[in-house]
Design a protein around this motif. Structure first.
Motif, PDB file in Angstrom:
ATOM      1  N   MET A   1       0.836  -1.198   0.000  1.00 34.09           N
ATOM      2  CA  MET A   1       0.000   0.000   0.000  1.00 34.09           C
ATOM      3  C   MET A   1       0.868   1.245   0.000  1.00 34.09           C
ATOM      4  N   THR A   2       0.319   2.372  -0.370  1.00 35.69           N
ATOM      5  CA  THR A   2       1.048   3.624  -0.459  1.00 35.69           C
ATOM      6  C   THR A   2       0.254   4.715   0.210  1.00 35.69           C
ATOM      7  N   ARG A   3       0.878   5.862   0.330  1.00 38.21           N
ATOM      8  CA  ARG A   3       0.124   7.004   0.827  1.00 38.21           C
ATOM      9  C   ARG A   3       0.456   8.204  -0.032  1.00 38.21           C
ATOM     10  N   ARG A   4      -0.487   9.114  -0.104  1.00 34.10           N
ATOM     11  CA  ARG A   4      -0.222  10.369  -0.756  1.00 34.10           C
ATOM     12  C   ARG A   4      -1.200  11.405  -0.245  1.00 34.10           C
ATOM     13  N   SER A   5      -0.818  12.666  -0.329  1.00 42.47           N
ATOM     14  CA  SER A   5      -1.741  13.759  -0.085  1.00 42.47           C
ATOM     15  C   SER A   5      -2.170  14.291  -1.431  1.00 42.47           C
ATOM     16  N   SER A   6      -3.051  15.263  -1.410  1.00 42.65           N
ATOM     17  CA  SER A   6      -3.514  15.810  -2.670  1.00 42.65           C
ATOM     18  C   SER A   6      -2.431  16.596  -3.391  1.00 42.65           C
ATOM     19  N   ASP A   7      -1.311  16.904  -2.712  1.00 37.93           N
ATOM     20  CA  ASP A   7      -0.269  17.679  -3.360  1.00 37.93           C
ATOM     21  C   ASP A   7       1.125  17.152  -3.047  1.00 37.93           C
ATOM     22  N   VAL A  59      -8.801  19.747   7.884  1.00 37.13           N
ATOM     23  CA  VAL A  59      -8.002  18.716   7.232  1.00 37.13           C
ATOM     24  C   VAL A  59      -8.659  17.361   7.454  1.00 37.13           C
ATOM     25  N   ALA A  60      -8.738  16.568   6.404  1.00 37.50           N
ATOM     26  CA  ALA A  60      -9.299  15.218   6.496  1.00 37.50           C
ATOM     27  C   ALA A  60      -8.257  14.214   6.047  1.00 37.50           C
ATOM     28  N   ALA A  61      -8.372  13.001   6.588  1.00 37.06           N
ATOM     29  CA  ALA A  61      -7.482  11.908   6.187  1.00 37.06           C
ATOM     30  C   ALA A  61      -8.301  10.660   5.935  1.00 37.06           C
ATOM     31  N   ALA A  62      -7.839   9.854   5.003  1.00 37.34           N
ATOM     32  CA  ALA A  62      -8.426   8.546   4.712  1.00 37.34           C
ATOM     33  C   ALA A  62      -7.315   7.513   4.858  1.00 37.34           C
ATOM     34  N   VAL A  98      -2.550   5.871   2.814  1.00 42.33           N
ATOM     35  CA  VAL A  98      -3.010   7.101   3.446  1.00 42.33           C
ATOM     36  C   VAL A  98      -3.198   8.198   2.397  1.00 42.33           C
ATOM     37  N   GLY A  99      -4.307   8.895   2.476  1.00 47.99           N
ATOM     38  CA  GLY A  99      -4.520  10.099   1.693  1.00 47.99           C
ATOM     39  C   GLY A  99      -5.003  11.191   2.613  1.00 47.99           C
ATOM     40  N   PHE A 100      -4.530  12.414   2.422  1.00 45.42           N
ATOM     41  CA  PHE A 100      -5.066  13.512   3.214  1.00 45.42           C
ATOM     42  C   PHE A 100      -5.178  14.754   2.349  1.00 45.42           C
ATOM     43  N   ALA A 101      -6.109  15.612   2.731  1.00 47.80           N
ATOM     44  CA  ALA A 101      -6.412  16.808   1.959  1.00 47.80           C
ATOM     45  C   ALA A 101      -7.063  17.820   2.889  1.00 47.80           C
ATOM     46  N   SER A 102      -7.255  19.038   2.384  1.00 46.96           N
ATOM     47  CA  SER A 102      -7.817  20.092   3.229  1.00 46.96           C
ATOM     48  C   SER A 102      -8.829  20.913   2.449  1.00 46.96           C
ATOM     49  N   ALA A 103      -9.592  21.689   3.203  1.00 43.96           N
ATOM     50  CA  ALA A 103     -10.425  22.754   2.649  1.00 43.96           C
ATOM     51  C   ALA A 103      -9.995  24.037   3.355  1.00 43.96           C
ATOM     52  N   SER A 104      -9.759  25.064   2.592  1.00 40.14           N
ATOM     53  CA  SER A 104      -9.178  26.298   3.117  1.00 40.14           C
ATOM     54  C   SER A 104     -10.182  27.121   3.916  1.00 40.14           C
ATOM     55  N   ALA A 105      -9.653  28.145   4.587  1.00 43.22           N
ATOM     56  CA  ALA A 105     -10.536  29.066   5.319  1.00 43.22           C
ATOM     57  C   ALA A 105     -11.516  29.739   4.368  1.00 43.22           C
ATOM     58  N   LEU A 106     -11.088  30.070   3.156  1.00 46.50           N
ATOM     59  CA  LEU A 106     -12.001  30.669   2.175  1.00 46.50           C
ATOM     60  C   LEU A 106     -13.127  29.708   1.804  1.00 46.50           C
ATOM     61  N   GLU A 107     -12.781  28.420   1.663  1.00 43.31           N
ATOM     62  CA  GLU A 107     -13.813  27.434   1.346  1.00 43.31           C
ATOM     63  C   GLU A 107     -14.755  27.218   2.521  1.00 43.31           C
ATOM     64  N   ILE A 108     -14.220  27.293   3.727  1.00 44.10           N
ATOM     65  CA  ILE A 108     -15.070  27.188   4.914  1.00 44.10           C
ATOM     66  C   ILE A 108     -16.067  28.340   4.937  1.00 44.10           C
ATOM     67  N   ARG A 123     -11.951  14.759  -0.870  1.00 42.19           N
ATOM     68  CA  ARG A 123     -10.627  14.944  -1.450  1.00 42.19           C
ATOM     69  C   ARG A 123      -9.625  13.938  -0.871  1.00 42.19           C
ATOM     70  N   ALA A 124      -9.699  13.713   0.441  1.00 43.17           N
ATOM     71  CA  ALA A 124      -8.784  12.762   1.072  1.00 43.17           C
ATOM     72  C   ALA A 124      -8.990  11.355   0.523  1.00 43.17           C
ATOM     73  N   LEU A 125     -10.239  10.974   0.332  1.00 41.61           N
ATOM     74  CA  LEU A 125     -10.523   9.652  -0.219  1.00 41.61           C
ATOM     75  C   LEU A 125      -9.938   9.525  -1.622  1.00 41.61           C
ATOM     76  N   HIS A 126     -10.075  10.564  -2.426  1.00 40.63           N
ATOM     77  CA  HIS A 126      -9.551  10.519  -3.794  1.00 40.63           C
ATOM     78  C   HIS A 126      -8.027  10.627  -3.822  1.00 40.63           C
ATOM     79  N   ALA A 127      -7.413  11.059  -2.721  1.00 40.21           N
ATOM     80  CA  ALA A 127      -5.957  11.117  -2.651  1.00 40.21           C
ATOM     81  C   ALA A 127      -5.332   9.766  -2.325  1.00 40.21           C
TER      82      ALA A 127
END
Length: 230
Positions: A1-7, A59-62, A98-108, A123-127
């Motif tokens: 298995m591998t891990r990655r973030s959205s970036d 921030v979310a993680a999968a 592992v995948g993790f991603a965030s939503a910014s303060a502007l998106e909030i 986003r975390a799931l897709h990462a």
């Protein structure tokens, strides 16, 4: 298995040689095991960190755990100290997907905290480097437009090992983001309070005004804007 973030790039995986027994109390693998027994090939847990602060992203993680390689001591991140979270963060990344991603303060501010949280979870799931067959999500909501079925688990980080692992990854990742933000936006003390409404933070907002990463839809920032407009 591998891990990655959205970036971030995908690093190589390092397996542990044997499974580690979990303590009797705390989260377990029963929900994941039931889904695997029913035919699911991979099961992920999803959790978030940072719903309540006045500043910074949510921030979310999968996490897809390898049942033969489960780090010892997984639990709700709120029940662990910083050193334990850091240790488990490293171990999770070494032997899980592992995948993790965030939503910014502007998106909030744009979508509200619930909507932004669900966006970060998706986003975390897709990462993830691998597509799970089912996801277990902490809380009451299943994010829309997931690429597989999902089940909401109230207090899931205290019940499911996969969700507990995701809660640790999300918390450590967000704390690191806020530590970097502390260097970018000096004077607010983000590395100490992580954006929460402490007395130190509120005093800094009163002295410096809001930064670009403050959530302007949150009180007291929203109240201040309304007062200024009157």
């Amino acid at each position: 298995m591998t891990r990655r973030s959205s970036d971030s790039p995908v690093p190589s995986r390092q397996r542990k040689p044997t499974a580690v027994a979990q303590p009797a109390a705390g989260p377990d693998y029963s929900r994941e095991a039931a889904l695997l027994a029913a035919g699911a090939r991979l099961v992920a847990g999803i959790d978030e960190a940072g719903r309540g602060p006045l500043a910074g992203p949510v921030v979310a993680a999968a996490v897809i755990l390898d049942p033969e390689c489960v780090p010892d001591g997984l639990n709700d991140s709120k029940k662990l100290d910083a050193a334990e979270r850091e240790r488990l963060f490293r171990e999770i990344l070494a032997c899980a997907s592992v995948g993790f991603a965030s939503a910014s303060a502007l998106e909030i501010d744009r979508y509200n905290i619930r909507g932004a949280t669900l966006l970060a979870m998706r986003r975390a799931l897709h990462a993830l480097g691998e597509a799970p067959c089912h996801v277990l999500i902490d809380g009451r909501d299943v994010p829309p437009l997931l690429r597989c079925p999902g089940t909401a688990v109230i207090s899931g980080d205290a019940l499911s090992l996969s969700i507990a692992a995701a809660s640790i990854v999300a918390k450590v990742a967000r704390d690191r983001m806020m530590t970097r933000a502390c260097r970018a936006y000096a004077g607010y003390g983000f590395s100490r309070h992580m954006g929460y409404a402490t007395a130190e933070h509120l005093e800094a907002i009163g002295r410096l005004g809001p930064s670009p990463i403050h959530r302007m839809s949150f009180r007291p920032l929203r109240r201040d804007l309304l007062d200024a407009a009157e």
